[in-house]
Design a protein around this motif. Structure first.
Motif, PDB file in Angstrom:
ATOM      1  N   LYS A 130       1.175  -1.047  -0.169  1.00  0.00           N
ATOM      2  CA  LYS A 130       0.045   0.157   0.473  1.00  0.00           C
ATOM      3  C   LYS A 130       0.563   1.201  -0.048  1.00  0.00           C
ATOM      4  O   LYS A 130       0.219   2.249  -0.534  1.00  0.00           O
ATOM      5  N   LYS A 131       1.626   1.294   0.820  1.00  0.00           N
ATOM      6  CA  LYS A 131       2.472   2.480   1.112  1.00  0.00           C
ATOM      7  C   LYS A 131       3.980   2.293   1.578  1.00  0.00           C
ATOM      8  O   LYS A 131       3.833   1.741   2.347  1.00  0.00           O
ATOM      9  N   PRO A 132       5.015   2.967   1.289  1.00  0.00           N
ATOM     10  CA  PRO A 132       5.796   2.944   2.080  1.00  0.00           C
ATOM     11  C   PRO A 132       5.878   3.822   3.393  1.00  0.00           C
ATOM     12  O   PRO A 132       5.230   4.280   4.483  1.00  0.00           O
ATOM     13  N   ILE A 133       7.285   2.697   3.943  1.00  0.00           N
ATOM     14  CA  ILE A 133       7.128   3.516   5.507  1.00  0.00           C
ATOM     15  C   ILE A 133       8.937   3.588   6.101  1.00  0.00           C
ATOM     16  O   ILE A 133       9.645   2.631   5.267  1.00  0.00           O
ATOM     17  N   LEU A 134       9.110   4.222   7.277  1.00  0.00           N
ATOM     18  CA  LEU A 134      10.431   4.668   7.560  1.00  0.00           C
ATOM     19  C   LEU A 134      10.382   3.860   9.022  1.00  0.00           C
ATOM     20  O   LEU A 134       9.814   4.844   9.284  1.00  0.00           O
ATOM     21  N   ILE A 135      11.678   3.788   9.007  1.00  0.00           N
ATOM     22  CA  ILE A 135      11.660   3.176  10.100  1.00  0.00           C
ATOM     23  C   ILE A 135      13.326   3.756  11.014  1.00  0.00           C
ATOM     24  O   ILE A 135      13.921   2.593  10.557  1.00  0.00           O
ATOM     25  N   ARG A 136      12.906   4.798  12.064  1.00  0.00           N
ATOM     26  CA  ARG A 136      13.787   5.457  12.499  1.00  0.00           C
ATOM     27  C   ARG A 136      14.952   4.561  14.156  1.00  0.00           C
ATOM     28  O   ARG A 136      14.177   4.536  14.980  1.00  0.00           O
ATOM     29  N   ARG A 137      15.834   3.979  13.866  1.00  0.00           N
ATOM     30  CA  ARG A 137      16.309   2.687  15.192  1.00  0.00           C
ATOM     31  C   ARG A 137      17.238   4.239  15.976  1.00  0.00           C
ATOM     32  O   ARG A 137      16.931   3.404  16.826  1.00  0.00           O
ATOM     33  N   GLN A 138      18.146   5.328  15.828  1.00  0.00           N
ATOM     34  CA  GLN A 138      18.769   5.631  16.558  1.00  0.00           C
ATOM     35  C   GLN A 138      19.555   3.987  16.409  1.00  0.00           C
ATOM     36  O   GLN A 138      20.202   4.874  18.473  1.00  0.00           O
ATOM     37  N   ASN A 139      20.130   3.246  16.766  1.00  0.00           N
ATOM     38  CA  ASN A 139      20.895   2.524  16.227  1.00  0.00           C
ATOM     39  C   ASN A 139      21.948   2.213  15.714  1.00  0.00           C
ATOM     40  O   ASN A 139      21.186   1.461  14.613  1.00  0.00           O
ATOM     41  N   PRO A 140      23.029   2.516  15.257  1.00  0.00           N
ATOM     42  CA  PRO A 140      23.657   2.196  14.424  1.00  0.00           C
ATOM     43  C   PRO A 140      23.801   0.864  13.793  1.00  0.00           C
ATOM     44  O   PRO A 140      24.675   0.247  13.431  1.00  0.00           O
ATOM     45  N   ASP A 141      24.269   0.084  15.047  1.00  0.00           N
ATOM     46  CA  ASP A 141      24.276  -1.258  15.392  1.00  0.00           C
ATOM     47  C   ASP A 141      23.157  -2.044  14.857  1.00  0.00           C
ATOM     48  O   ASP A 141      23.801  -3.523  15.276  1.00  0.00           O
ATOM     49  N   TYR A 142      21.946  -1.786  14.765  1.00  0.00           N
ATOM     50  CA  TYR A 142      21.101  -2.495  14.760  1.00  0.00           C
ATOM     51  C   TYR A 142      20.964  -4.026  13.904  1.00  0.00           C
ATOM     52  O   TYR A 142      20.813  -5.066  14.217  1.00  0.00           O
ATOM     53  N   TYR A 143      21.324  -3.774  12.720  1.00  0.00           N
ATOM     54  CA  TYR A 143      21.056  -4.390  11.952  1.00  0.00           C
ATOM     55  C   TYR A 143      23.229  -5.308  11.296  1.00  0.00           C
ATOM     56  O   TYR A 143      23.154  -5.675  10.178  1.00  0.00           O
ATOM     57  N   ARG A 144      24.382  -4.542  12.717  1.00  0.00           N
ATOM     58  CA  ARG A 144      25.456  -5.150  12.563  1.00  0.00           C
ATOM     59  C   ARG A 144      25.254  -6.876  12.723  1.00  0.00           C
ATOM     60  O   ARG A 144      25.314  -6.994  13.340  1.00  0.00           O
ATOM     61  N   GLY A 145      26.260  -7.446  11.816  1.00  0.00           N
ATOM     62  CA  GLY A 145      26.560  -8.412  11.667  1.00  0.00           C
ATOM     63  C   GLY A 145      25.879  -8.947   9.777  1.00  0.00           C
ATOM     64  O   GLY A 145      25.842 -10.495   9.464  1.00  0.00           O
ATOM     65  N   LEU A 146      25.048  -8.692   9.447  1.00  0.00           N
ATOM     66  CA  LEU A 146      24.381  -9.204   8.106  1.00  0.00           C
ATOM     67  C   LEU A 146      25.414  -9.232   6.997  1.00  0.00           C
ATOM     68  O   LEU A 146      25.457  -9.539   6.794  1.00  0.00           O
ATOM     69  N   PHE A 147      25.933  -7.960   7.072  1.00  0.00           N
ATOM     70  CA  PHE A 147      26.753  -7.893   5.647  1.00  0.00           C
ATOM     71  C   PHE A 147      28.170  -6.332   6.006  1.00  0.00           C
ATOM     72  O   PHE A 147      27.124  -5.455   6.792  1.00  0.00           O
TER      73      PHE A 147
END
Length: 543
Positions: A130-147
């Motif tokens: 339906k529509k775009p969505i933006l999620i702001r984490r304020q945590n630069p390491d949240y996805y760390r380790g994926l690539f």
């Protein structure tokens, strides 16, 4: 700007990149330690990030909507978190998920982690397609380790990465999109030289080289019931690699390093809503104003449905590394009907004489485009008869068979299961057969009637039939490279069909071989051994 190699600077760039990465890692380690100390002292998360003047300016116009929010989800602010489930690192999360016995539950938990703090049900109800969505984490390491860029570099050095197959070198300047792929293998000397000259790098199938991306996608594909793929994009500061366009997939843009300025635009017309195919490149004048404009930083997530035009460019002060996770390519009702309608017509013509009766002798004289403006009463009669036959066709539609055809496509698209150490030890991959003392040792699976077995993944195997032969299609021998192998299947004896269904529907429970509905104990064991050898089942305890 032309992306031509500057060979004199490549080696220096290569060394500098590694040195800068090491320095950033040390700095990040010190920052994390300081943050933990502050949390211990104050008991609350109060970390603040310093923003550049550019980012402050961008944050003021975070969202531009030309449709009063009709196509735009509100920005979600994910609170900084440390030791709760949502704040768990990816490596820890994947290790925890490996202990979840049901692979569907694993997929659900991983997807919820991906889009946290948005609840999964709410996402699919309100946002999906339906529509775009933006999620702001304020945590630069949240996805760390994926690539990471370090892994990008390792893959270039250690693996056979081919231009045009695994890696694209691109640029977009003055409204012109170009690809700069030379022939042959992509080696660091040339690749990093292209990058230093302002070219973007796109790794087309990182799951073929990264075990973490493979594991991540092989879990997620069960949540979607459709192939989960990924591309990795590395963009130099102050550049753009791709022209505005829309895709034919649902896109989850995961920002891993640096930051990137994104603009997302609504579909230009109803014809481009949820399109069947990706678009050509657009000029800026063709796309209007964005409904979402944002600078993604490490840890942030941006989702947009297929058909939403998008473009991303790097700010002058930082590079960008992001991975786009995608799904739902050619997985629409129309794609299913494309398989169902011809099959239904085949059944109807075989079983119903009305579909075999001849057309009117003179129908060419009053039907067709050249006759469409004629007020001939014979046209109405013809169209009425056609409507009756089309409506009647639904009664001959072999819906389950058409769904099985879609399922076989999905199984062919699937990544093979990425097994946990426990799963590997109890599967054919961990069997103790080996060479020793001049001969093979521990030969044979040694499965007996009391052995408890389980299908290794919820969706890894499926029974299908063409009316004569029963086949079992499976994913465990698939390649990590898309469609490198043919679809895997083997014929199942008719007397084994109920037993295979029993094992599939028993998942995630372990069941004894004795409980499998076959005529004899020998047949039960023979079937279990066959499925074990194909990697489709595992045992409760290592053999």
């Amino acid at each position: 700007m032309e992306c031509k190699p500057k060979h004199m600077s490549a080696f220096a760039l290569y060394q500098n990149a590694a040195a800068e990465l090491s320095l950033r890692e040390k700095k990040r380690s010190l920052q994390v330690s300081a943050k933990k100390k502050k949390l211990k002292e104050n008991g609350v998360a109060t970390a603040k990030s310093n923003k550049s003047a550019v980012n402050k300016k961008k944050s003021k116009k975070l969202v531009k909507s030309v449709t009063k929010g009709e196509h735009l989800e509100r920005v979600k602010q994910a609170k900084p978190c440390e030791d709760n489930e949502e704040g768990t690192s990816l490596n820890t999360l994947l290790a925890d998920l490996a202990r979840v016995n049901n692979s569907r539950d694993r997929a659900s938990k991983l997807f919820q982690w991906l889009i946290h703090p948005i609840p999964t049900k709410g996402f699919f109800r309100d946002t999906w397609e339906k529509k775009p969505i933006l999620i702001r984490r304020q945590n630069p390491d949240y996805y760390r380790g994926l690539f990471s860029t370090a892994e990008f570099d390792r893959i270039l050095r250690e693996d056979d990465v081919q231009y045009g197959v695994n890696l694209d070198v691109t640029s977009y300047t003055n409204g012109k999109r170009e690809t700069h792929n030379p022939p042959g293998r992509a080696l660091p000397f040339t690749v990093w030289d292209f990058y230093s000259s302002g070219c973007s790098l796109r790794m087309l199938n990182p799951q073929a080289f990264s075990s973490t991306v493979w594991n991540f996608l092989s879990i997620l594909q069960e949540h979607f019931g459709s192939m989960a793929g990924a591309n990795v994009y590395l963009t130099p500061p102050g550049t753009q690699g791709f022209a505005p366009h829309y895709d034919d997939i649902e896109a989850f843009v995961v920002q891993l390093e640096g930051k990137k300025h994104w603009r997302v635009y609504s579909p230009r017309s109803e014809d481009e809503v949820l399109p069947v195919n990706s678009s050509p490149n657009f000029s800026q004048s063709e796309i209007g104003k964005p409904v979402l404009e944002v600078v993604l930083e490490a840890g942030d997530l941006l989702y947009f449905p297929r058909g939403f035009i998008h473009q991303g460019d790097c700010l002058p002060d930082a590079h960008s590394l992001h991975i786009t996770v995608s799904s739902y390519q050619k997985n629409s009702w129309g794609d299913l009907l494309a398989k169902l309608v011809p099959a239904a017509l085949g059944v109807a013509m075989e079983e119903d004489v009305e579909y075999r009766q001849g057309l009117p002798l003179d129908y060419l004289t009053y039907m067709g485009v050249q006759n469409s403006d004629k007020g001939d009463p014979r046209r109405e009669k013809f169209l009425s008869r056609m409507g009756v036959l089309i409506n009647k066709l639904a009664g001959y539609a072999p819906v389950d068979a058409a769904v099985d055809e879609k399922a076989k496509e999905f199984l062919h698209d699937c990544l093979p299961p990425a097994l946990s150490p426990e799963e590997q030890a109890s599967s054919v991959q961990g069997a103790s057969t080996r060479w020793g003392n001049g001969r093979p040792l521990n030969v044979g699976a040694h499965i007996h009637s009391q052995t408890r077995v389980q299908i290794i993944r919820a969706g890894c195997a499926r029974l299908c039939t063409d009316g004569e032969v029963i086949q079992l299609f499976y994913t465990t021998d698939n390649s990590r490279v898309y469609h490198k192998e043919e679809l895997k299947s083997f014929e199942i004896k008719t007397e084994y069909a109920d037993a295979v269904e029993f094992l599939i529907h028993s998942y995630p429970k372990f069941v004894s071989v004795q409980s499998v509905p076959c005529d004899s104990a020998e047949e039960k064991i023979a079937l279990a051994e066959l499925l074990f050898e194909k990697g489709i089942i595992r045992t409760a305890e290592p053999l």
